[in-house]
Design a protein around this motif. Sequence first.
Motif, PDB file in Angstrom:
ATOM      1  N   LYS A 344       0.820  -1.213   0.000  1.00  0.00           N
ATOM      2  CA  LYS A 344       0.000   0.000   0.000  1.00  0.00           C
ATOM      3  C   LYS A 344       0.855   1.265   0.000  1.00  0.00           C
ATOM      4  O   LYS A 344       0.516   2.261  -0.638  1.00  0.00           O
ATOM      5  N   ILE A 345       1.994   1.235   0.700  1.00  0.00           N
ATOM      6  CA  ILE A 345       2.812   2.449   0.781  1.00  0.00           C
ATOM      7  C   ILE A 345       3.799   2.577  -0.375  1.00  0.00           C
ATOM      8  O   ILE A 345       4.516   3.579  -0.468  1.00  0.00           O
ATOM      9  N   GLY A 346       3.853   1.568  -1.262  1.00  0.00           N
ATOM     10  CA  GLY A 346       4.669   1.718  -2.461  1.00  0.00           C
ATOM     11  C   GLY A 346       5.942   0.917  -2.515  1.00  0.00           C
ATOM     12  O   GLY A 346       6.811   1.187  -3.352  1.00  0.00           O
ATOM     13  N   VAL A 347       6.096  -0.090  -1.656  1.00  0.00           N
ATOM     14  CA  VAL A 347       7.277  -0.953  -1.718  1.00  0.00           C
ATOM     15  C   VAL A 347       7.191  -1.831  -2.964  1.00  0.00           C
ATOM     16  O   VAL A 347       6.132  -2.365  -3.291  1.00  0.00           O
ATOM     17  N   ASP A 348       8.311  -1.958  -3.670  1.00  0.00           N
ATOM     18  CA  ASP A 348       8.387  -2.771  -4.884  1.00  0.00           C
ATOM     19  C   ASP A 348       8.074  -4.229  -4.536  1.00  0.00           C
ATOM     20  O   ASP A 348       8.772  -4.854  -3.727  1.00  0.00           O
ATOM     21  N   GLN A 349       7.045  -4.789  -5.158  1.00  0.00           N
ATOM     22  CA  GLN A 349       6.592  -6.137  -4.820  1.00  0.00           C
ATOM     23  C   GLN A 349       7.574  -7.229  -5.229  1.00  0.00           C
ATOM     24  O   GLN A 349       7.483  -8.356  -4.735  1.00  0.00           O
ATOM     25  N   SER A 350       8.502  -6.917  -6.106  1.00  0.00           N
ATOM     26  CA  SER A 350       9.518  -7.907  -6.495  1.00  0.00           C
ATOM     27  C   SER A 350      10.698  -7.908  -5.526  1.00  0.00           C
ATOM     28  O   SER A 350      11.638  -8.685  -5.689  1.00  0.00           O
ATOM     29  N   LYS A 351      10.647  -7.040  -4.522  1.00  0.00           N
ATOM     30  CA  LYS A 351      11.779  -6.891  -3.599  1.00  0.00           C
ATOM     31  C   LYS A 351      11.356  -7.114  -2.148  1.00  0.00           C
ATOM     32  O   LYS A 351      11.847  -6.460  -1.229  1.00  0.00           O
ATOM     33  N   ILE A 352      10.420  -8.048  -1.945  1.00  0.00           N
ATOM     34  CA  ILE A 352       9.973  -8.414  -0.597  1.00  0.00           C
ATOM     35  C   ILE A 352      10.118  -9.920  -0.427  1.00  0.00           C
ATOM     36  O   ILE A 352       9.770 -10.694  -1.314  1.00  0.00           O
ATOM     37  N   ARG A 353      10.626 -10.324   0.727  1.00  0.00           N
ATOM     38  CA  ARG A 353      10.588 -11.735   1.091  1.00  0.00           C
ATOM     39  C   ARG A 353      10.433 -11.826   2.611  1.00  0.00           C
ATOM     40  O   ARG A 353      10.774 -10.889   3.344  1.00  0.00           O
ATOM     41  N   PHE A 354       9.911 -12.960   3.085  1.00  0.00           N
ATOM     42  CA  PHE A 354       9.820 -13.232   4.515  1.00  0.00           C
ATOM     43  C   PHE A 354      10.822 -14.326   4.853  1.00  0.00           C
ATOM     44  O   PHE A 354      10.753 -15.430   4.308  1.00  0.00           O
ATOM     45  N   ARG A 355      11.762 -13.995   5.737  1.00  0.00           N
ATOM     46  CA  ARG A 355      12.810 -14.951   6.115  1.00  0.00           C
ATOM     47  C   ARG A 355      12.597 -15.408   7.552  1.00  0.00           C
ATOM     48  O   ARG A 355      12.452 -14.591   8.461  1.00  0.00           O
ATOM     49  N   GLN A 356      12.587 -16.715   7.746  1.00  0.00           N
ATOM     50  CA  GLN A 356      12.384 -17.267   9.081  1.00  0.00           C
ATOM     51  C   GLN A 356      13.694 -17.245   9.869  1.00  0.00           C
ATOM     52  O   GLN A 356      14.754 -17.578   9.341  1.00  0.00           O
ATOM     53  N   HIS A 357      13.611 -16.868  11.140  1.00  0.00           N
ATOM     54  CA  HIS A 357      14.801 -16.856  11.990  1.00  0.00           C
ATOM     55  C   HIS A 357      15.274 -18.278  12.271  1.00  0.00           C
ATOM     56  O   HIS A 357      14.470 -19.189  12.472  1.00  0.00           O
ATOM     57  N   MET A 358      16.587 -18.444  12.298  1.00  0.00           N
ATOM     58  CA  MET A 358      17.192 -19.695  12.728  1.00  0.00           C
ATOM     59  C   MET A 358      17.336 -19.683  14.244  1.00  0.00           C
ATOM     60  O   MET A 358      17.170 -18.642  14.888  1.00  0.00           O
ATOM     61  N   ALA A 359      17.645 -20.826  14.829  1.00  0.00           N
ATOM     62  CA  ALA A 359      17.594 -20.975  16.282  1.00  0.00           C
ATOM     63  C   ALA A 359      18.466 -19.971  17.022  1.00  0.00           C
ATOM     64  O   ALA A 359      18.011 -19.294  17.949  1.00  0.00           O
ATOM     65  N   ASN A 360      19.740 -19.828  16.626  1.00  0.00           N
ATOM     66  CA  ASN A 360      20.657 -18.983  17.381  1.00  0.00           C
ATOM     67  C   ASN A 360      20.377 -17.490  17.246  1.00  0.00           C
ATOM     68  O   ASN A 360      20.758 -16.705  18.106  1.00  0.00           O
ATOM     69  N   GLU A 361      19.737 -17.082  16.141  1.00  0.00           N
ATOM     70  CA  GLU A 361      19.458 -15.657  15.970  1.00  0.00           C
ATOM     71  C   GLU A 361      18.115 -15.259  16.565  1.00  0.00           C
ATOM     72  O   GLU A 361      17.785 -14.084  16.649  1.00  0.00           O
ATOM     73  N   MET A 362      17.337 -16.247  17.000  1.00  0.00           N
ATOM     74  CA  MET A 362      16.022 -15.966  17.556  1.00  0.00           C
ATOM     75  C   MET A 362      16.171 -15.151  18.833  1.00  0.00           C
ATOM     76  O   MET A 362      17.019 -15.433  19.682  1.00  0.00           O
ATOM     77  N   ALA A 363      15.357 -14.112  18.987  1.00  0.00           N
ATOM     78  CA  ALA A 363      15.357 -13.343  20.233  1.00  0.00           C
ATOM     79  C   ALA A 363      15.030 -14.281  21.389  1.00  0.00           C
ATOM     80  O   ALA A 363      14.319 -15.278  21.227  1.00  0.00           O
ATOM     81  N   HIS A 364      15.541 -13.930  22.580  1.00  0.00           N
ATOM     82  CA  HIS A 364      15.399 -14.828  23.726  1.00  0.00           C
ATOM     83  C   HIS A 364      13.947 -15.112  24.093  1.00  0.00           C
ATOM     84  O   HIS A 364      13.631 -16.119  24.711  1.00  0.00           O
TER      85      HIS A 364
END
Length: 665
Positions: A344-364
């Motif tokens: 809606k705010i104009g971010v290029d739709q070809s430049k979005i991805r959702f990345r899942q956190h791995m175990a060690n980088e997960m916040a506590h």
Amino acid sequence: MTTTATTLKGQPLDRPALDSMLRRRMFYTPAFEIYGGVAGLYDYGPPGCSLQANIIDVWRKHFVLEEDMLEVDCSVLTPHEVLKTSGHVDKFADWMCKDPKNGEIIRADHFVEEILESRLKGDKEARGQKVEEKEEDPKKKKRKAKGVQEAVKLDDAVVQEYEEVLAKIDNYNGEELGELIKKYDLKNPASGVQPSPPVAFNLMFQTAIGPSSNLPGYLRPETAQGQFLNFSKLLEFNQGQVPFASASIGRSYRNEISPRAGLLRVREFLMAEIEHFVDPEGGKKHPRFHEVKDIELVLLNRTTQLSGKTHVEKISIGKAVADGIVDNETLGYFMARIHLFLKKIGVDQSKIRFRQHMANEMAHYAADCWDAELLTSYGWVECVGCADRSAYDLSVHAKRTGAPLIVREQRAEPLVVEEWEVELNKKKFGPHFKKDGKTVEAAVLATTQEQREALAKDLNEKGSITVEVAGVGDGKVEIPKDLITIERRTRTEHVREYTPNVIEPSFGIGRILYALMEHNFWTRASEGGDEARGVLSFPPTVAPTKVLIVPLSSNEQFRPICYKLSQRLRKLGISSRIDDSSATIGKRYSRNDELGTPLGITVDFQTVQDSTITLRDRDTTKQVRADEDKIIAAIQSVVDGSKEWKDVEAELPIFEGQEIEVATR
């Protein structure tokens, strides 16, 4: 997936030109610049403030208004005890190295990433492959200048190993980063020596509250804790109904080790956070999930990353939840809503991805987390985090303070519970164990149902029980039958008590703002051979200024008409600017194309005669002409998003009278 940065019109992104334009037009500027500046601190100028305010306005409407959220504004100053309980004092840290020769402080994961990427770049050059340039922060440039990686061909196995390390760079802890530095003999090019082993550096700014300085505190690293501490009051405000969500927009502070990449890694920034409280029973379903289940998202899951790859999968959020890729409906619902907001705010739709956190980088505090990452010239950048914080925060604060951070709800049907209950003879129990009484009592009451069943059997058969109690005697305490009763009893519960779980979407507004500027920047060539002019094609909803009003000349007859138009637009809530400078009309339009102004009105001699005006579109430079009322109505429809320029062009007469002036700027 390629990390090549391109502009809205498919041109290679000229980041120096964009940065120069953004600073020249005062979208943002280094803070305290006349004193030399401070890394990681920036000020926003007028267009930057307007752009940020408009993004926040869309955010409020998209989330707070549409989802009926409860907005709060909590204190930035936070007592030590709060952040100690939340885990931030002990765990909110990044890994830091020090160069023993020149004293440079280096963030360990960035250091490993930079050196390995440099070696891979040298390998590609040696193989005659095209090399894509990524970020060049000042410290990295300095290191490269003193130790440029030569074009050296690597073994294929080494290349694969480096790529696998880079794919899961966010998953390494301090010890593992140190091992990588030693294994690959990574040296700081600026000094030629290997940095010291990584140590944890807490990212919070510490301070003292009050003149006596006896109450330690911090500038908050997130807005979430204030929402958790106000949970009971928010629940009461919401008439005890769950699920519900709170929301907060405000400044947060993180003492970054090595701020870089302009607005992407700063020490003071604006956050917008949501805490959605949900009943953990029933699989965390969301009543509106069916509305978003067919929305397709680009996902990079943790399994792929841990295999050393970065392949993504485009999949509907409904299928992702059904297949267990995304843990539950509520988490999936907000991921889809985040995607829609960015669109809606104009971010290029070809430049979005959702990345899942791995175990060690997960916040506590997180049980699962997906980052909405946006592709910029600096690579993929985390702009929104969507975390399942389970019941962590409410549980730890309730345990520390004794506050009942729980939900109580009347059961539709009474619940009959049969369980083993412990009853102590308080008159004899205390005198028997004396100073150890409370410790022994706590150990007994902490026993599980299975343990109590076994203890009841011992009590009946032996006349006493033995309980393990740390710190008392040899760790085992015998309790005779006359001090304790353990019986199977039945009780009826009419009220259910539970600690809700929390799904938290967290938005870094500055990062979104910068990515938006990159995604919407392009250059328009001029026919006269002058330097190409930059254009920011922001959607009208977030553009800093919506309309430019341009008098054709300095003729005094135009001034009152321009003023009248400006006032009329402002009364409709539409921001406008009058540019009555001596520059040509084309140059005046070009200057405002740089500011992202989507529409332009020209007042000319025909306006004086028949009250008609022209309306210009920023991106196509095409114009239509009609009477004032029709033009104002067209502007309003474009700004509120109900129409696009092509609709206006189809409804109103095309005008070509000033095309020559526009084309020759």
